[in-house]
Design an enzyme around this catalytic site. Structure first.
Site, PDB file in Angstrom:
ATOM      1  N   GLU B 302       0.812  -1.212   0.000  1.00 37.53           N
ATOM      2  CA  GLU B 302       0.000   0.000   0.000  1.00 37.53           C
ATOM      3  C   GLU B 302       0.845   1.262   0.000  1.00 37.53           C
ATOM      4  OE1 GLU B 302      -1.801  -1.062   3.911  1.00 37.53           O
ATOM      5  OE2 GLU B 302      -1.657   1.063   4.341  1.00 37.53           O
ATOM      6  N   ASP B 325      -2.069  -0.660  -4.544  1.00 43.98           N
ATOM      7  CA  ASP B 325      -2.968   0.408  -4.091  1.00 43.98           C
ATOM      8  C   ASP B 325      -3.362   1.210  -5.314  1.00 43.98           C
ATOM      9  OD1 ASP B 325      -3.554   2.291  -1.397  1.00 43.98           O
ATOM     10  OD2 ASP B 325      -3.317   3.406  -3.259  1.00 43.98           O
TER      11      ASP B 325
END
Lengths: 478, 478
Positions: B302, B325
């Site tokens: 992420e 992400d």
């Protein structure tokens, strides 16, 4: 702690300016990926209640400086109203506050705009501290307490750092004296910007030979033929007894870098700088391995985002020359950790911290050949104020940490020094020891008057005359 | 090319808003390093001459959103006045323009604020494209031509990518039908935010079990005792037949991560997510190696800055679960390259591209054990709009690339969906297929009226009532 008397050291103002120089007009600084840089900076002035000032900057290339300036303004909340002596007493804690705010860290973390902004503020605080202590920064630094060791304890701990520095106390006075008398070796990047004509390149080679330089760097990466011709001209001009380095500024993919450098190998470069993405640790390790038979090392670091990336470059053997940048990673606090890791892995390269656990020594297995290499710190400089800052760091390294100049030298580009109150001085291809208190990054008032963007007098004039377009909406924000 | 008729597709406006939700008030989203996030975004609306609109966003955590907003405004120069069909016809070229401008790339490159800003713009363009084509994004993507392969050709080339996608054309219609009927598996992070009380955790476990969830993620990293108690409570509640994952959000150093996870191993987590710095490829590889005997994989992504970092995580074995992400790296263009690398290295994991040169196959020697592992793409979601976007990507992967759901699932957090015109729909712990044209990221008008920062009606009210402090100087800039 260094400040028994805190009176008056509350920080009351932090000013930041967008300062740009129109360097693209002359092709200065041009390379494979940066074809028209206007060397610039976000320039911070930190002021205490009693009127002490610290100056700090982070280098940029023109467009986008306004974003870094806004990021610095966003970080003011963590510094205005604090007592500078409290910051210095827990400098690693303060470092973590401004680099890892629980909401802001998402837009970094510890990289890009956010980290450049933190660097400018941190640089101004180091300048402030050194001025208060009445010392040049390089004589100030013994300060492991300023470093945040988070994420690097698998290579070096705070205790190990303290031991290493203590071990080098012997002989320090002699080394300081040597520096004050003889300075530190420099190399020049001035002969080979990509935008320069062949005639300019040859003229500059002769000039820098006459000035006593022995190491010359040339930009490459546009076309092999062009590189062979231009770097070949430099080699011919400087002779076989001088040293040539080449710099691709991230132009290549991994395999391409290897193939391309094989075609330049006959020119015997000492290093290839930034062969590929600055984030590709494993790619650099692969390139270094492939170029080892040719005696060519890999240099990188000016766009290395933080100590964690440096750690991996040093662990993997992807960086024979470690080019720390004084304004990209989080100030002196973080740069010291890179010097310490480079020294630790040099000392300790086949006995990386093992724990006796099943996970121990995987680092060695990751790259057994490369880990046995050590990396020499040869700072990136040029731009705006980078020469002024890195000289302090490298002087500190010789005096207090590595104790050697062997294989090390500092980049030198003779541009933008005239704007500083205390510019670096290079004589006979050596940086002379900075003497004035601080970090040598205070601009002259007339520089700010002329080159603050877009309202400085020179910019107003150039924009009016159509030399540059008018600033856009975003650039007018600050 | 997809747009025979370009008329009216000139981009005339790009608007960007700072939109923040006061999520810190409830402890939603809190973890070891992010103690008080206000889930936020920089929200872009791109408008063409003929009134077509595309909506895109990049997720942020509150403070600092104003910096990303300014960076988006600085990138407007590269988009206003361009014809959208020209952009889509050379999308990889446009991608490089906005991520690698010769002056601006210094403040990235391809990371942090600059890359988040590019992502928001790119996301709005993909939404625009899909709306023009009248398809949800996941049915649009066959588009290797949108990817910039620079710096990743040592793992995958454009030709290889085309071959891989062609090979998966067989059966695609059946897979699309399966997705439309059955959706895609989700897991929940809702049970274990760090700021939640034990009673809340248990209550939420029961709720999500009742909703049909089989995979549950818990935040860890504050203290081992606390983690054992909280994660233990979840394990007890969900039983041995369900799956537990834990997430440290970068709390640990490398050795610390290994030691800490040994103490949680009895709870049999499927993965440890973000054990350490998101930049530490070699550190993650070391942790993965150490935790292999316990059957615990490493998940991260992420905060992985770009495709070059993903490439190394995938090469090194430091990432058994690849958590792309949808708003951090440079839009769908770059995310596709990560999916392709994950698939390529899975197919091809012991025969990484060799050239017959001395440099060949160093990647394997870097980590012979780990390279033989493959990585499953399990997207990061939650925040603002991330669930809405990643569902499209994962649906595309199943339909067009990997053709399997085995070991893959998408994060689901039931927050902030009510603000979207076309929110994701999760039924029986499965994401249902998005049907409307676009990328599902258009906000409702009332959301913008209430939560635009700092002048939306809800923010005005909360600031007036002292629930939140007034915005500072930097936050007022945009």
């Amino acid at each position: 702690m260094p400040f028994p008397n805190k009176t008056g050291l509350k920080i009351t103002h932090l000013d930041v300016k967008d300062v740009r120089f129109p360097t693209s007009l002359g092709g200065h600084g041009s390379d494979a990926l940066h074809t028209d840089p206007n060397y610039s900076c976000a320039y911070v002035t930190t002021v205490t209640e009693n009127g002490k000032r610290g100056f700090g900057l982070t280098f940029t290339c023109g467009r986008g400086t306004e974003i870094v300036v806004l990021a610095i303004r966003a970080l003011k909340r963590f510094i205005i109203g604090k007592n500078a002596s409290d910051i210095f007493a827990d400098f690693s804690g303060f470092w973590r506050t401004i680099t890892n705010d629980s909401q802001m860290r998402w837009i970094g973390p510890e990289k890009g705009v956010a980290h450049l902004a933190a660097a400018a503020i941190l640089n101004s605080l180091w300048d402030l501290w050194a001025r208060i202590e009445n010392k040049p920064v390089w004589k100030l630094l013994e300060l492991v307490s300023t470093i945040d060791f988070r994420y690097i304890t698998d290579v070096i701990t705070k205790d190990e750092a303290i031991c290493m520095l203590k071990a080098k106390r012997a002989g320090k006075e002699e080394r300081v004296q040597f520096l004050e008398e003889n300075g530190y070796p420099a190399y020049t990047t001035q002969v080979g910007w990509m935008g320069y004509s062949d005639a300019t390149v040859e003229e500059l080679c002769r000039k820098y030979l006459d000035l006593g330089f022995t190491h010359f760097k040339v930009k490459v990466g546009r076309s092999v033929e062009d590189d062979v011709r231009r770097a070949g001209a430099v080699r011919k001009c400087i002779g076989e007894d001088k040293v040539l380095m080449v710099d691709a500024n991230q132009a290549w993919d991994v395999e391409e870098a290897i193939d391309w450098m094989r075609q330049l190998a006959h020119l015997k470069p000492l290093w290839i700088e930034e062969p590929t993405s600055p984030d590709d640790v494993l790619g650099h390790a692969k390139i270094a391995e492939a170029l080892k038979p040719y005696g060519i090392g890999v240099a990188t670091g000016e766009m290395c985002a933080n100590r964690v990336m440096f750690k991996q470059f040093l662990q993997s053997g992807g960086m024979q020359f470690c080019q720390i940048d004084s304004a990209r990673i989080g100030g002196i606090n973080e740069i010291l950790s890179v010097y310490l890791m480079a020294e630790k892995l040099k000392e300790d390269n086949l006995t990386l911290k093992g724990t006796g656990s099943p996970s121990a020594d995987i680092t060695m297995r990751l790259n057994p050949v490369a880990v046995s290499k050590s990396s020499k710190v040869c700072p990136h400089a040029g731009g705006v104020g980078l020469c002024e800052m890195v000289q302090h760091l490298q002087f500190w390294d010789y005096a207090s940490l590595s104790g050697t100049m062997e294989g090390r030298l500092v980049e030198y580009v003779d541009q933008q020094h005239e704007h500083f109150y205390d510019p670096c001085v290079v004589v006979n291809a050596r940086y002379m020891a900075p003497k004035l208190p601080g970090y040598s990054t205070e601009f002259l008032p007339e520089t700010l008057e002329k080159f603050t963007y877009p309202n400085g007098s020179e910019w107003k004039k150039m924009i009016k005359e159509g030399v540059f377009p008018a600033p856009d909406e975003a650039e007018l924000v600050n």
